[in-house]
Design a protein around this motif. Structure first.
Motif, mmCIF file in Angstrom:
data_model
loop_
_atom_site.group_PDB
_atom_site.id
_atom_site.type_symbol
_atom_site.label_atom_id
_atom_site.label_comp_id
_atom_site.label_asym_id
_atom_site.label_seq_id
_atom_site.Cartn_x
_atom_site.Cartn_y
_atom_site.Cartn_z
ATOM 1 N N ILE A 56 0.022 -11.105 -12.388
ATOM 2 C CA ILE A 56 -1.095 -10.220 -12.737
ATOM 3 C C ILE A 56 -1.993 -9.997 -11.526
ATOM 4 O O ILE A 56 -2.390 -8.864 -11.234
ATOM 5 N N SER A 57 -2.298 -11.052 -10.825
ATOM 6 C CA SER A 57 -3.160 -10.938 -9.643
ATOM 7 C C SER A 57 -2.544 -10.019 -8.595
ATOM 8 O O SER A 57 -3.198 -9.099 -8.082
ATOM 9 N N LYS A 58 -1.283 -10.242 -8.293
ATOM 10 C CA LYS A 58 -0.607 -9.443 -7.268
ATOM 11 C C LYS A 58 -0.374 -8.003 -7.740
ATOM 12 O O LYS A 58 -0.509 -7.053 -6.966
ATOM 13 N N MET A 59 -0.049 -7.831 -9.007
ATOM 14 C CA MET A 59 0.188 -6.485 -9.530
ATOM 15 C C MET A 59 -1.112 -5.679 -9.548
ATOM 16 O O MET A 59 -1.086 -4.464 -9.335
ATOM 17 N N ASN A 60 -2.235 -6.338 -9.781
ATOM 18 C CA ASN A 60 -3.514 -5.638 -9.721
ATOM 19 C C ASN A 60 -3.796 -5.120 -8.320
ATOM 20 O O ASN A 60 -4.388 -4.046 -8.165
ATOM 21 N N ILE A 61 -3.365 -5.829 -7.294
ATOM 22 C CA ILE A 61 -3.505 -5.355 -5.917
ATOM 23 C C ILE A 61 -2.639 -4.110 -5.716
ATOM 24 O O ILE A 61 -3.089 -3.118 -5.138
ATOM 25 N N VAL A 62 -1.415 -4.157 -6.205
ATOM 26 C CA VAL A 62 -0.518 -3.005 -6.101
ATOM 27 C C VAL A 62 -1.129 -1.795 -6.804
ATOM 28 O O VAL A 62 -1.142 -0.683 -6.257
ATOM 29 N N LEU A 63 -1.659 -2.009 -7.995
ATOM 30 C CA LEU A 63 -2.283 -0.924 -8.752
ATOM 31 C C LEU A 63 -3.479 -0.347 -7.987
ATOM 32 O O LEU A 63 -3.638 0.873 -7.898
ATOM 33 N N GLU A 64 -4.299 -1.207 -7.433
ATOM 34 C CA GLU A 64 -5.460 -0.753 -6.661
ATOM 35 C C GLU A 64 -5.033 0.086 -5.454
ATOM 36 O O GLU A 64 -5.609 1.149 -5.181
ATOM 37 N N GLU A 65 -4.026 -0.361 -4.738
ATOM 38 C CA GLU A 65 -3.546 0.369 -3.562
ATOM 39 C C GLU A 65 -2.901 1.698 -3.959
ATOM 40 O O GLU A 65 -3.069 2.710 -3.276
ATOM 41 N N SER A 66 -2.188 1.692 -5.066
ATOM 42 C CA SER A 66 -1.569 2.917 -5.565
ATOM 43 C C SER A 66 -2.635 3.941 -5.940
ATOM 44 O O SER A 66 -2.540 5.122 -5.586
ATOM 45 N N ASP A 67 -3.655 3.489 -6.624
ATOM 46 C CA ASP A 67 -4.745 4.384 -7.014
ATOM 47 C C ASP A 67 -5.493 4.905 -5.791
ATOM 48 O O ASP A 67 -5.856 6.086 -5.736
ATOM 49 N N GLU A 68 -5.705 4.054 -4.803
ATOM 50 C CA GLU A 68 -6.363 4.508 -3.573
ATOM 51 C C GLU A 68 -5.519 5.572 -2.869
ATOM 52 O O GLU A 68 -6.043 6.575 -2.384
ATOM 53 N N THR A 69 -4.221 5.356 -2.835
ATOM 54 C CA THR A 69 -3.329 6.339 -2.217
ATOM 55 C C THR A 69 -3.436 7.686 -2.929
ATOM 56 O O THR A 69 -3.496 8.733 -2.282
ATOM 57 N N LEU A 70 -3.483 7.652 -4.256
ATOM 58 C CA LEU A 70 -3.645 8.898 -5.012
ATOM 59 C C LEU A 70 -4.955 9.594 -4.646
ATOM 60 O O LEU A 70 -4.994 10.816 -4.525
ATOM 61 N N PHE A 71 -6.005 8.817 -4.458
ATOM 62 C CA PHE A 71 -7.285 9.400 -4.046
ATOM 63 C C PHE A 71 -7.142 10.161 -2.733
ATOM 64 O O PHE A 71 -7.560 11.310 -2.608
ATOM 65 N N TRP A 72 -6.529 9.521 -1.726
ATOM 66 C CA TRP A 72 -6.377 10.168 -0.420
ATOM 67 C C TRP A 72 -5.462 11.387 -0.514
ATOM 68 O O TRP A 72 -5.700 12.401 0.155
ATOM 69 N N LEU A 73 -4.426 11.303 -1.341
ATOM 70 C CA LEU A 73 -3.549 12.457 -1.541
ATOM 71 C C LEU A 73 -4.323 13.630 -2.146
ATOM 72 O O LEU A 73 -4.121 14.783 -1.755
ATOM 73 N N GLU A 74 -5.202 13.333 -3.084
ATOM 74 C CA GLU A 74 -6.018 14.385 -3.687
ATOM 75 C C GLU A 74 -6.948 15.014 -2.652
ATOM 76 O O GLU A 74 -7.153 16.235 -2.652
ATOM 77 N N ILE A 75 -7.513 14.198 -1.775
ATOM 78 C CA ILE A 75 -8.377 14.724 -0.708
ATOM 79 C C ILE A 75 -7.569 15.671 0.184
ATOM 80 O O ILE A 75 -8.017 16.785 0.503
ATOM 81 N N ILE A 76 -6.379 15.226 0.587
ATOM 82 C CA ILE A 76 -5.515 16.050 1.445
ATOM 83 C C ILE A 76 -5.176 17.361 0.743
ATOM 84 O O ILE A 76 -5.196 18.434 1.356
ATOM 85 N N LYS A 77 -4.893 17.282 -0.542
ATOM 86 C CA LYS A 77 -4.567 18.486 -1.312
ATOM 87 C C LYS A 77 -5.766 19.433 -1.373
ATOM 88 O O LYS A 77 -5.627 20.636 -1.122
ATOM 89 N N GLU A 78 -6.923 18.905 -1.693
ATOM 90 C CA GLU A 78 -8.107 19.752 -1.830
ATOM 91 C C GLU A 78 -8.547 20.359 -0.496
ATOM 92 O O GLU A 78 -9.109 21.451 -0.470
#
Length: 114
Positions: A56-78
């Motif tokens: 759970i601890s490690k998967m939460n890190i993966v989830l956080e990094e995945s969500d951050e990546t989506l944020f940057w992708l959205e910035i690049i798109k916009e």
């Protein structure tokens, strides 16, 4: 999933390599490469988890990094800094991976909270 997260990391790197070379874009490219490659690297650590708590601890890190990546992708798109079709494919994969990570966390949490 190891292969899929690695391919995602490589896609993010490929995208970053094609971005314009301005100072601001380089800062964003650095951020997306860090978070995007962290998804695959940290997922490998999830696979070596020795307990549900560690998973759970490690998967939460993966989830956080995945969500951050989506944020940057959205910035690049916009900002319209990248080819739309390539960016849409990476966004789709990032969203699918994020959904899988959320589902995995829910499954483990349900199991340990019985």
């Amino acid at each position: 999933m190891k292969l899929r997260t690695k391919k995602f990391s490589l896609s993010v790197i490929g995208l970053a390599e094609k971005l314009p070379g301005t100072y601001i874009v380089k800062v964003i490219a650095n951020q997306i490469v860090r978070s995007g490659t962290s998804v695959g690297a940290n997922y490998r650590a999830v696979c070596r988890a020795r307990s549900d708590k560690e998973f759970i601890s490690k998967m939460n890190i993966v989830l956080e990094e995945s969500d951050e990546t989506l944020f940057w992708l959205e910035i690049i798109k916009e900002k319209d800094w990248s080819d739309k079709s390539e960016l849409e494919m990476i966004l789709k994969e990032g969203n699918e991976l994020t959904a899988i990570f959320v589902s995995s966390l829910k499954t483990v949490n349900r199991r340990i909270n019985k």
